[in-house]
Motif scaffolding. Structure first.
Motif, mmCIF file in Angstrom:
data_model
loop_
_atom_site.group_PDB
_atom_site.id
_atom_site.type_symbol
_atom_site.label_atom_id
_atom_site.label_comp_id
_atom_site.label_asym_id
_atom_site.label_seq_id
_atom_site.Cartn_x
_atom_site.Cartn_y
_atom_site.Cartn_z
ATOM 1 N N LEU A 1 0.733 -1.102 -0.013
ATOM 2 C CA LEU A 1 -0.187 -0.293 0.102
ATOM 3 C C LEU A 1 1.019 1.443 -0.003
ATOM 4 O O LEU A 1 1.439 1.312 0.951
ATOM 5 C CB LEU A 1 -0.853 -0.126 0.946
ATOM 6 C CG LEU A 1 -1.583 1.131 1.686
ATOM 7 C CD1 LEU A 1 -2.777 1.351 0.235
ATOM 8 C CD2 LEU A 1 -2.688 1.144 2.689
ATOM 9 N N PRO B 1 -4.313 -5.684 -5.565
ATOM 10 C CA PRO B 1 -5.023 -5.791 -4.175
ATOM 11 C C PRO B 1 -5.070 -7.179 -4.423
ATOM 12 O O PRO B 1 -4.525 -7.470 -3.309
ATOM 13 C CB PRO B 1 -6.338 -5.213 -3.910
ATOM 14 C CG PRO B 1 -6.992 -4.846 -4.851
ATOM 15 C CD PRO B 1 -6.443 -4.997 -5.712
ATOM 16 N N GLY C 1 -0.716 -4.038 4.273
ATOM 17 C CA GLY C 1 -0.250 -3.794 3.184
ATOM 18 C C GLY C 1 0.785 -2.414 3.053
ATOM 19 O O GLY C 1 1.750 -2.344 2.255
ATOM 20 N N GLN D 1 -6.772 -2.611 -9.439
ATOM 21 C CA GLN D 1 -7.581 -1.510 -8.083
ATOM 22 C C GLN D 1 -8.986 -1.010 -8.183
ATOM 23 O O GLN D 1 -9.688 -1.465 -7.032
ATOM 24 C CB GLN D 1 -6.802 -0.100 -7.694
ATOM 25 C CG GLN D 1 -6.813 0.565 -6.849
ATOM 26 C CD GLN D 1 -6.497 2.002 -6.884
ATOM 27 O OE1 GLN D 1 -6.112 2.512 -7.902
ATOM 28 N NE2 GLN D 1 -5.660 2.505 -5.817
ATOM 29 N N PHE E 1 -11.256 -4.028 -0.040
ATOM 30 C CA PHE E 1 -9.760 -3.286 -1.091
ATOM 31 C C PHE E 1 -10.303 -2.625 -1.313
ATOM 32 O O PHE E 1 -9.805 -1.857 -2.255
ATOM 33 C CB PHE E 1 -9.770 -4.459 -1.950
ATOM 34 C CG PHE E 1 -9.494 -5.851 -1.342
ATOM 35 C CD1 PHE E 1 -7.928 -6.329 -1.104
ATOM 36 C CD2 PHE E 1 -10.375 -7.257 -1.890
ATOM 37 C CE1 PHE E 1 -8.045 -7.708 -0.279
ATOM 38 C CE2 PHE E 1 -10.193 -8.205 -1.556
ATOM 39 C CZ PHE E 1 -8.796 -8.589 -0.856
ATOM 40 N N GLY F 1 -7.307 1.212 -1.141
ATOM 41 C CA GLY F 1 -8.159 1.203 -2.610
ATOM 42 C C GLY F 1 -9.245 2.622 -2.715
ATOM 43 O O GLY F 1 -8.846 3.518 -2.137
#
Length: 831
Positions: free
Chosen positions: A28, A39, A229, A716, A727, A755
């Motif tokens: 992330l 993801p 993440g 994504q 996500f 996300g």
């Protein structure tokens, strides 16, 4: 001694399983460079539908939409009977169309049961939300541990590893005691001192063994998937520098420690029995195979419906008529899907006098950019690459002394602004401040609320007046060092410039027939009060605007020494009357700003004026096309423009633009294949002529970089629609920034969100983005494509595991689909 023994039992098998679980997590990126990430990146080694089963088993939500969504697509005609028939055939289904329609009408998707951790089992027994409590406490700790300057009081254990710091944190944290976990501090102190020992103790005491181990470890990390993440991002950054980071393993140990502590402190025969039953039911407690496969057919048919439309358009072909042998202007835009609409408009209003091209918005120059007075450089290149050079921002025409003065002044203003903000938000002054100064802020409050003024300065302009900012420009040459942060930068050495320029021009497909003006148009978005604003900027520039990239590339290609080297060393001759101009396409307003035009000779003033006129007309045409999706299609062109300008200033605007919503295709081919085709702003357009790519180096670059990034963007959006809770990032109105620039929470707690927000995907009545896998179409020989696939595992996984659909175009316009068995299948009319 016990800890040492546990550490020793952290054997190669358990270590391998822990590493496998860690690799399942996608990184992330921080808000300051909020680039799109797939993801499902960690599941890329599995075929798409196998990954669906994995996700259903672990999270309860797979890779398909609810059944009602597909029924609506069938009713609207978006999915046709022929789409369903073709999907049944492609998936080798035992049903014919009639049997499938009956099955779909009579049933619904069976709800999957996610893998339950100890906290989830305890939720059911005690009817208390222990799982949310665990996530909350881990998130609270991680926010302080990873903080990048937002907290006024830094956490004292940041010098320790994440796991060891957590042990110290728990000694003082009384929240667990308030929840009824008596003896919590003592139980924490009894845990092993190492993460390896903790993981070993947890899995042994909880009885997690065999095949269940993989799912349990993966589920544990996904329960705090946002912070997982972020920890994975730390590892990613370390790996780029040939290092390694164990923070993600530490986070896993913390999450398993919570399960172990709950198992001990809330011990009961009921808990023990139900936990063992939960473990015994996995793996395998998922949806029935029949229901699962019905969803697969529906999703595949949904994707076939888009392919039918796209392939039909490509088979008709574009129309390159009207493009001059030497165009008046060549305009290179980023391959971002928003550029497709603007390119089409620009070609229309110029009546063939502008040749547009598509290339990733870093324009082939691998640099990091150091803003004036900044301590750290920003990468302006795809996140898959490392920068080769550092370019400094410098006041044009200033000597070192004046530059140092401006640096000092800017840093002083920023510090003063930060100090004022700290004072306003401190516990001791917040009430007195509001009482004393509240009325004085009334005018600004009204102006900001009405969108008449900008609530905050753009980050790139902090500490600078408009006049000072206008003087700044990237410098190719190395700048002398000095005090106050004016550190010498490498620049691009003269001996390297021809090679750097050749790489850029060759990969852009521009080695001959240059126009009098060549526009390099980066892109960026203008918005306020939007934590995820960089997600609207250029992904090829690592979540920055493309301004610096365009200006650097234009400066490089206008440099006489660079041109001389290109001609002598590389055989690329840029005419003396060709000049490169940098621009920035604002994707919120669809206006294009040009830079450094004062450096153009007087002979090109008329050319520049004509270009400005074309850009303005193209912007108006683009705004009107986009206004339909923003709900302002009934307004006049001037009203639409005014509305979009207000969107850039409105601090309550949750949807300044739709960004890349709708993305569904990546096309690498000569523009002649797509010119005059309305691709609806859903395609990444990369210009590519394989006849000029003798070694297929550009083809390899396209398939290993832009194509991969296109997949990340596509997934994504896909994941944010299909499973926004896990996500995506929920409701943008509730976003709160955490850690300075780490990410957002939805509300004041819970896990770090990843996300996209719902407002970036849904207009309140319907989904604007369609969750379909990316359709990649490349015009190149099959043998060359197969060679790239064979040599790159990441590319091979994307294609052969069907995370993307891959198509090839022959010179005669025939289209072929690369199947999972590595064979090429001709795409016939109608599918």
């Amino acid at each position: 001694m016990k800890t040492l023994e546990l550490h020793e039992r952290y054997d190669a098998n358990l270590s391998k399983k822990v590493e496998k679980a860690c690799q399942r997590i996608a990184p992330l990126w921080p808000l300051k460079s909020f680039v799109a990430v797939n993801p499902y990146f960690g599941l890329g080694d599995q075929p798409f539908w196998e990954a669906d089963k994995t996700l259903r088993r672990i999270t309860g939500v797979g890779l398909t939409m609810p059944r009602a969504y597909y029924r609506e697509q069938i009713r609207s005609g978006r999915i046709s009977s022929s789409d369903l028939s073709l999907a049944l055939w492609k998936l080798g289904s035992p049903w014919d169309l009639g049997a499938f329609e009956h099955l779909m009408a009579s049933g619904s998707s069976k709800v999957s049961v996610p893998f339950r951790l100890v906290a989830n089992v305890l939720d059911e027994i005690e009817h208390r939300d222990w799982s949310a409590f665990v996530v909350e406490r881990i998130s609270h700790y991680c926010a302080g541990y990873f903080d990048e300057g937002q907290a006024l009081w830094p956490m004292p254990w940041r010098g320790k590893s994440l796991y060891q710091g957590w042990l110290e944190f728990c000694r003082l944290d009384k929240t667990a005691w308030m929840m009824g976990l008596r003896g919590f501090s003592e139980a924490v102190m009894a845990l092993p001192r190492t993460p390896q020992g903790c993981i070993t103790m947890a899995v042994e005491e909880l009885g997690v063994t065999g095949e269940t181990m993989d799912d349990y470890l993966h589920a544990a990390l996904l329960s705090v998937g946002g912070w997982a993440g972020w920890a994975r991002y730390q590892r990613w950054q370390a790996e780029l520098k040939s290092g390694f980071d164990d923070t993600l393993r530490d986070l896993l140990a913390v999450r398993l420690a919570w399960d172990l502590l709950l198992y001990r402190l809330r011990a009961s025969e009921t808990l023990k029995k139900q936990w063992q039953q939960s473990l015994f039911s996995f793996p395998g407690e998922s949806v029935s195979g029949e229901s699962e496969k019905v969803d697969w057919v529906l999703q595949t048919a949904f994707e076939i419906g888009y392919q039918r439309e796209l392939m039909g358009a490509l088979k008709k072909g574009g129309d390159s008529a009207g493009v001059e042998s030497r165009p008046a202007v060549q305009a290179v835009f980023c391959i971002d899907v928003r550029s497709e609409i603007f390119r089409r408009a620009l070609e229309t209003v110029s009546r063939g006098s502008v040749q547009t091209l598509g290339f990733a918005g870093f324009f082939g120059v691998l640099v990091e950019f150091l803003p004036l007075g900044a301590a750290e450089a920003k990468g302006h290149l795809p996140i898959l690459f490392n920068p080769s050079y550092r370019i400094r921002e410098y006041p044009h025409g200033a000597d070192t002394g004046k530059a140092e003065q401006l640096v000092s002044a800017r840093q002083h203003r920023i510090r003063a602004s930060h100090g004022w903000k700290t004072f306003k938000t401190s516990a001791s002054s917040c009430f007195s401040f509001v009482e004393s100064f509240g009325l004085l802020s009334a005018g600004k409050l009204v102006g900001d609320s009405m969108g008449w003024s900008r609530t905050v300065h753009h980050p790139d302009r902090k500490g600078l007046s408009p006049g000072e900012h206008s003087r700044l420009a990237p410098q190719l040459a190395s700048v002398p060092g000095g005090k106050d942060g004016l550190v010498a930068a490498t620049g691009i050495p003269e001996k390297d410039r021809a090679q750097v320029a050749e790489f850029a021009l060759s990969n852009m497909g521009m080695t001959k027939n240059f126009g009098r003006l060549v526009l390099l148009a980066g892109h960026g978005s203008t918005t306020v009060n939007n934590p995820q604003a960089t997600g609207l900027d250029c992904g090829a520039c690592a979540g920055q605007t493309g301004e610096a990239s365009a200006r650097i590339a234009a400066t490089l290609l206008n440099d006489p020494k660079t041109r001389s080297g290109l001609a002598k060393e590389k055989g690329i001759h840029i005419p003396s009357d060709t000049f490169f101009v940098a621009g920035l396409h604002d994707t919120t307003t669809d206006e294009v700003q040009l830079f450094d035009t004062d450096l153009l000779p007087s002979s090109h003033r008329e050319d520049l004026a004509t270009l400005r006129q074309w850009l303005a007309s193209a912007g108006e045409m683009t705004r009107m096309e986009r206004s339909v999706f923003l709900g302002t299609g009934d307004l006049t062109p001037q009203e639409v423009r005014e509305d979009m300008i207000v969107r850039t200033r409105d601090w309550a605007q949750v949807r300044p633009e739709w960004a890349l919503a709708g993305n569904a295709a990546f096309i690498a081919a000569p523009r002649a294949r797509t010119v005059n085709l309305n691709l609806q702003g859903r395609s990444f357009l990369h210009d590519y002529n394989w006849h000029e790519d003798k070694s297929f180096a550009t083809l390899q670059l396209i398939m290993t970089a832009p194509m991969v990034v296109g997949n990340w963007i596509n997934m994504q959006y896909y994941g944010s629609v299909v499973d926004n809770r896990r996500f995506g990032s929920g409701n943008k109105v509730l976003h709160n920034v955490v850690g300075g620039s780490i990410g957002v929470l939805e509300g004041n707690g819970g896990d770090l969100r990843v996300g996209l927000a719902m407002q970036s995907l849904h207009d309140g009545e319907r989904w604007i983005h369609e969750p379909v896998r990316l359709n990649v179409v490349i015009e190149a020989p099959k043998t060359a494509i197969d060679d790239v696939i064979a040599r790159h595992e990441l590319v091979r996984n994307l294609i052969e595991n069907e995370w993307i659909y891959f198509f090839q175009i022959d010179d005669d316009g025939q289209i072929y689909h690369r199947c999972t068995d590595k064979k090429w299948e001709k795409v016939v009319e109608g599918g």
